[in-house]
Scaffold this active site. Sequence first.
Site, mmCIF file in Angstrom:
data_model
loop_
_atom_site.group_PDB
_atom_site.id
_atom_site.type_symbol
_atom_site.label_atom_id
_atom_site.label_comp_id
_atom_site.label_asym_id
_atom_site.label_seq_id
_atom_site.Cartn_x
_atom_site.Cartn_y
_atom_site.Cartn_z
ATOM 1 N N GLU A 48 1.532 -0.268 -5.003
ATOM 2 C CA GLU A 48 0.628 0.821 -5.383
ATOM 3 C C GLU A 48 1.474 2.083 -5.497
ATOM 4 O O GLU A 48 1.874 2.666 -4.488
ATOM 5 C CB GLU A 48 -0.458 0.999 -4.326
ATOM 6 N N ASP A 106 0.832 -1.204 0.000
ATOM 7 C CA ASP A 106 0.000 0.000 0.000
ATOM 8 C C ASP A 106 0.871 1.261 0.000
ATOM 9 O O ASP A 106 1.888 1.324 0.700
ATOM 10 C CB ASP A 106 -0.846 -0.028 1.287
HETATM 11 C C1 NOJ Z 1 -4.557 3.049 -0.573
HETATM 12 C C2 NOJ Z 1 -5.718 2.122 -0.470
HETATM 13 O O1 NOJ Z 1 -5.975 1.575 -1.734
HETATM 14 C C3 NOJ Z 1 -6.881 2.935 0.049
HETATM 15 O O2 NOJ Z 1 -8.061 2.193 0.034
HETATM 16 C C4 NOJ Z 1 -6.561 3.426 1.429
HETATM 17 O O3 NOJ Z 1 -7.584 4.280 1.892
HETATM 18 C C5 NOJ Z 1 -5.239 4.197 1.443
HETATM 19 N N1 NOJ Z 1 -4.196 3.510 0.731
HETATM 20 C C6 NOJ Z 1 -4.773 4.410 2.853
HETATM 21 O O4 NOJ Z 1 -4.355 3.174 3.377
#
Ligand code: NOJ
Length: 557
Positions: A249, A205
Amino acid sequence: MRMTQTSDLWWKNAVIYCLDIETFFDADGDGVGDIAGLTERIDYLAQLGVTCLWLMPFYPTPDRDDGYDVTDYYGVDPRLGTHGDVVELIRTAKDRGMRVIADLLINHTSNEHPWFQAARTSTDNPYRDYYVWRSDPPPDTSDQVVFPDKEDSIWELDERTGEWYLHHFYAHQPDLNIANPKVRDEIWKTIGFWLQLGLDGFRVDAVPYFLSDVGLDPDEQEVDDPHTYLRQMRAFLGRRHGDAILLGEVNLPHEEQLKYFGDNGGDQLHMMFDFIAMQKAYLSLAREDAGPLVEALTQRPAIPHDCQWATFLRNHDELTLDKLTDDERAEVFAAFGPEERMQVYGRGLKRRVPTMLDGDPRRIRMAYSLLFSLPGTPTLYYGEELGMGEDLAAEGRMAVRTPMQWSDGENGGFSTAPPDRLVGKVVDGGYGPQHVNAAAQMRDPDSLWNFMRTLVLTYRACPELGWGELTVLDQPRAHVLAHQLSWEGSTVVALHNFSAEPVTVPLRLDVPPDSALVDLLRDGTTDIGPDGEVDVPLEGYGHRWLRVRRDGERRLV
Ligand code: NOJ
């Protein structure tokens, strides 16, 4: 073809399926999906042909960001099950040929995590340095917040100690101080723990956010190259589990993403989502013009051999359009989310693909055929295989996080609990379970589910798509994308018509004499002329996948 490579670097032509356990299937009837429920439905995913499951966070959480706010990295949310259930799930998935990865959330914890609870008690608490603090008032950071509807600064004053803590996301998600060796040790242990239980890697993440803190000393001076940390993480992962992956990500322009793959054949993230191609694909769909997507594909930089792009159309977040210009974003909004209630954070849409495409089966199928034909590893978000819609009445991103629609029974077959006890409201109306559900579609040979299954299985049988070299083919139709992927002497050509008008696409292919094009998604063979010329007809919003069959070649298709 040297097929053995494809099982070695398995992520390069996997089919990834993302789901949230709590909305997938409720085995014990308490209204919340659970690990036992997912395990019961593993065969459904195997039948679809999925090869890698991505589990959204299943750790203990106050659930203020749908589980992306963790209070124990080593735990399992008791609503979902136990560690025993996780192990059984992973074992069962592996038996059905599926690997399992899960979210790794190391940018921040929940503010209810015991580390943060301790850290905020005093400035000299041993956990204080697990987080990032400042004692002087912060500057205006309103332009850096990720959720502008809820936050106006990335710093939050903690009344008790009179200092501010960093939070790139919600204020209830304090950023971890990854520069602290003790925090790094916790992260190694977390990774090691879940690998030991059987995971095959992680969807990491918010990578640029946590890396941005890595190299900072307390005065915010860079003291270390943040990518050294990512390299160390990759090396650690590899030592513990040789073919585990990190799927990051990283929503940045392509050129900036490159450094997150790393050097020496790729020594950081194995995979990253291709947010740029995704956003340009929507612009192409909105304009009915292949141009924007062609630009994204041809400008994609070459990546290290062992690395891969994860391609996708939707995920659990808003359909972000943040990398388009304001005008381009306005075009996509006008086409696919004209009403304010469909938009979120000023940059995205809280909708799923079928509703954006007006439920037009030709367009929906074309969009997914496109996804599977692009160079990369396709990633599906649960329910996409059925054409599920969204619940616009749900707040923000929750609109696309509704319970899975299994049947036309009560609660769409998701749970036997009374509807008011469900973890989320089942979609109603035209996209509700009466019209869109797995049981009916699995029995119907013409359903979207069966179409998707064909795409999955054909993609798996075309390693050219995951491994091949891309050429966007020159042809005169602006609303058509014609591209080819070649690998180990084999070529697949794909054509997608972004407009409603039927069209014939003249191509000139660089192939030996007496070659032919064999349709992969339907019956048919087309001879290629002596100079490689061939006319390929496409229906309105049509799509074709064709493999070049060279004279005398010994292939099944
Ligand atoms: C990215 C995640 O995809 C999202 O859903 C989340 O709110 C944020 N990171 C914070 O963790």
